[in-house]
Design a protein around this motif. Structure first.
Motif, PDB file in Angstrom:
ATOM      1  N   LEU A  48      53.209  46.863  47.366  1.00  9.76           N
ATOM      2  CA  LEU A  48      54.134  47.628  48.195  1.00  9.76           C
ATOM      3  C   LEU A  48      53.415  48.802  48.853  1.00  9.76           C
ATOM      4  CD1 LEU A  48      57.056  47.974  49.178  1.00  9.76           C
ATOM      5  CD2 LEU A  48      57.449  49.450  47.203  1.00  9.76           C
ATOM      6  N   ILE A  98      54.726  41.929  45.685  1.00 17.10           N
ATOM      7  CA  ILE A  98      54.972  41.578  47.087  1.00 17.10           C
ATOM      8  C   ILE A  98      53.857  40.627  47.504  1.00 17.10           C
ATOM      9  CG2 ILE A  98      55.258  42.425  49.440  1.00 17.10           C
ATOM     10  CD1 ILE A  98      57.410  43.396  47.600  1.00 17.10           C
ATOM     11  N   LEU A 122      61.750  43.488  49.449  1.00 18.31           N
ATOM     12  CA  LEU A 122      61.713  44.593  50.406  1.00 18.31           C
ATOM     13  C   LEU A 122      63.101  45.054  50.858  1.00 18.31           C
ATOM     14  CD1 LEU A 122      58.581  43.862  52.636  1.00 18.31           C
ATOM     15  CD2 LEU A 122      58.929  45.735  51.035  1.00 18.31           C
ATOM     16  N   THR A 480      60.592  41.920  59.694  1.00 15.92           N
ATOM     17  CA  THR A 480      61.024  43.067  58.900  1.00 15.92           C
ATOM     18  C   THR A 480      61.495  44.211  59.784  1.00 15.92           C
ATOM     19  OG1 THR A 480      59.422  42.458  57.187  1.00 15.92           O
ATOM     20  CG2 THR A 480      60.344  44.667  57.082  1.00 15.92           C
TER      21      THR A 480
END
Length: 674
Positions: A48, A98, A122, A480
């Motif tokens: 992350l 992640i 996320l 994202t």
């Protein structure tokens, strides 16, 4: 409820001091929590730290939402501590990774992946961060409603300065997460009304207990960049220590003799390819726990400057390396960014080594720069060449993950030294790139031939994205960022009412976007000019807040020019910063370089905040106005990714376009009144 129809309450007189104290405390908690979540989540959710800007964007959404909620009869503040406790407990109880794979952008990754996929992790972390930050932001917003806008804004900035100062002091002290938890939970408890303190107290105790367990886990410590854990390796014998950072294997501290005889061959190659080097003066960047330093000493180095950016890993090497390299009088330790060290010294070396200088984190939550980004640009390689003696040589080695990256680095070295380097590859993209000033002094096993027909162009100081191949915008980022923008739009609509009612503050939205983009560009500039260290980063953010405070005080106390004049000044200062490239300032001595960089970076920020303060002073609804401005920063944070293609300097052109939109959308009355 209309945003324009909710007028602020009349300023208090006798009760102002109490409201101001509460505002400062809530604002300090808000910024402290933001910084702590970026650091702590990046340390405990593997990988992350490569996406900490998503946590920053979640914080911006939470703060903007909190200001909109402060206009409502209901409150989100009672959820802050319970949700924070749930987040801390969940992350440490159910560790996740992640997952990062693919060749468009290279990540230095964990060998074991576990937990749900990134597309699920996320969004959950983004939503929790936003909701947690909305609580203290709501408290700040409710204080805004009781004060004059500029008075409230100045106290908000003062509180933010307190928050960043406290977090910086904790970084200086290498304080563990328990200290962060005690400060955050304690401040939140003080701000909680007595009737709600039972639930808040249980949540605070949970936070402190869980972080206490983490802090006192054997082998765990904190540096300003990482959560560092160490594991003895008894199966290998004495002197073997695995050093992990942020949950990822980072260094194996082992005896120098073992690394040369039985370890990876990358440690031998520089000395085999560069025979006859006198090694009177050696510079090792990425010295870490000292294994590379011990190897250099064993090969005859008479003096070694050992540079590493992380003070904790250097300390582990000094305390526990069995070869005791840092106790040798031939060795001098330097806690600094490698590029900054090169730019600050006139010393020339027989051998410069870049010894596995890879980071597992971004410089800050507001940029795509990793700690070592400016170390591998074509300008940095030219600086290496200048710091070598006539018979000197350079080598770098690492596990580079992808053949195209090896080719890119080899091409960068070839351009700087005007001849091809030696390139040795081992196994799955391990490589050593060695090159001498005089090509007759290098002994290559064979001529370097790129793996691909096309060698990716060198990274530059303006585009220091070494690990980004540049073929296309990474799909993961695109999806994202679109999701973040849509989520923010929905949140604003639900909490603020119809978007059309926010039209009077549309210019403040674009002022917020431009401000964040300008701040990000300045982070990159100061990282290049003074190093990617945590202290430089903290000073930049503190400097920005001080400039904002200076703009507020100027607007409160001095008759400032009308808005058209201020925006003309912004345009001129942006043009000046665009024309004067940061790399032109690098050759300057430290003091004039600092002065020039400060003027170029902070003049447009000062003028922009004078413009904002003038508009904000006359806002009919200070809570909504600041909320819209803060939500605009989310757009600015997303636009920062344009630098992957435009470079950082051209972000100033995008910033100028955002300020132009603010000018075009400002209400006509605002121009006349200001």
């Amino acid at each position: 409820m209309s945003i324009t129809g909710n007028r602020r309450a009349a300023p208090a007189s006798d009760g102002t001091s109490g409201v101001a104290r509460r505002l400062v405390a809530a604002s300090a908690l808000m910024l402290f929590l933001e910084l702590a979540l970026i650091r702590w989540l990046g340390a405990n959710v593997v990988h992350l730290s490569y996406f900490s800007n998503f946590i920053l964007l979640g914080s911006f959404l939470g703060v903007g939402a909190g200001f909109l909620i402060s206009r409502k009869p209901w409150s989100v503040w009672p959820l802050t501590l319970p949700l924070l406790a749930l987040l801390v407990l969940g992350v440490l109880t159910f560790p996740v990774t992640i997952e990062r794979s693919g060749s468009d952008i290279i990540y230095f990754t964990s060998l074991k992946l576990h937990g749900p996929p990134a597309w699920l992790v996320l969004p959950i972390l983004f939503a929790l961060t936003a909701t947690i930050l909305a609580g203290p932001a709501e408290l700040v917003g409710r204080c805004f409603a009781r004060l004059d806008p500029l008075t409230a804004y100045r106290y908000d900035i003062m509180g933010s300065l307190v928050g960043i100062a406290v977090f910086t002091l904790l970084s200086v002290a290498h304080a563990p997460s328990l200290a962060w938890g005690i400060i955050a939970a304690g401040t939140a408890l003080v701000l909680t009304q007595p009737g709600n303190r039972l639930v808040a107290g249980v949540a605070a105790a949970t936070i402190v207990l869980v972080l206490g367990v983490e802090t006192f886990t054997p082998g765990t410590s904190w540096s300003p960049y990482y959560k560092v854990t160490t594991e003895e390796q008894p199966n290998h014998g004495p002197g073997f220590l695995q050093i992990n950072v942020n949950g990822v294997p980072h260094q194996l501290m082992a005896p120098a003799r073992w690394k040369l005889d039985h370890g990876e061959r990358i440690y031998q190659s520089p000395y085999l390819r560069l025979p006859g080097n006198p090694m009177n003066d050696v510079l090792i960047v990425g010295a870490g726990s000292g294994s590379d330093v011990a190897i250099a000493l064993s090969q005859g180095a008479a003096h070694v400057d050992a540079v590493d950016i992380d003070p904790r890993i250097l300390a582990i090497g000094a305390e526990r390396n069995i070869d005791r390299p840092y106790a040798d009088p031939k060795v001098v330790r330097h806690t600094n960014d490698g590029r900054a060290f090169l730019e600050s010294t006139d010393k020339r070396y027989d051998l410069i080594l870049f010894a596995l200088p890879d980071s597992l984190t971004l410089v800050s939550g507001a940029s795509q720069i990793r700690l070592e980004s400016f170390l591998f640009t074509q300008e940095a390689m030219a600086s290496v060449r200048r710091h070598l003696k006539p018979g000197g040589a350079f080598a770098m080695y690492n596990y580079y993950r992808e053949p195209w990256l090896i080719n890119r680095l080899a091409g960068t070295a070839a351009a700087a030294f005007s001849h091809a380097p030696c390139v040795d590859t081992f196994g799955d993209a391990q490589a050593v790139i060695s090159v001498a000033v005089d090509p007759a002094r290098q002994r290559c096993a064979g001529r370097w031939r790129p793996h691909d027909a096309t060698v990716v162009a060198p990274a530059t100081d303006d585009r220091p994205f070494l690990y980004f191949r540049g073929d296309a915008f990474p799909p993961f980022y695109a999806v994202t960022l679109i999701a973040i923008l849509l989520t923010s739009l929905v949140a604003v609509r639900l909490l603020g009412g119809p978007l059309g009612q926010m039209r009077p503050y549309a210019d403040l939205f674009f002022l917020g976007a431009a401000f964040l983009l300008l701040e990000t560009k300045n982070v990159a500039t100061f990282a290049l000019l003074f190093g990617t260290t945590w202290l430089v980063n903290a000073l930049v953010f503190a400097g920005v807040l001080l400039v904002v405070l200076a703009a507020i005080e100027t607007t409160r106390r001095v008759r400032t020019p009308r808005l058209p004049v201020v925006f003309a000044g912004i345009a001129a200062s942006l043009a000046l910063a665009w024309v004067i490239r940061p790399e032109w300032l690098l050759p300057l001595p430290y003091a004039p370089r600092l002065i020039a960089a400060t003027v170029l970076a902070f003049l447009p920020i000062f003028l922009a905040n004078v413009a904002f303060a003038k508009r904000f002073r006359d806002a009919g609804d200070s809570q909504a106005a600041l909320a819209i401005n803060l939500l605009g920063t989310i757009v600015g944070g997303c636009l920062e990714y344009a630098s992957l293609f435009t470079g950082y300097n051209n972000l100033l052109l995008i910033t100028g376009g955002l300020y132009l939109l603010a000018v075009l959308l400002a209400p006509k009355g605002a121009w006349r009144a200001a």
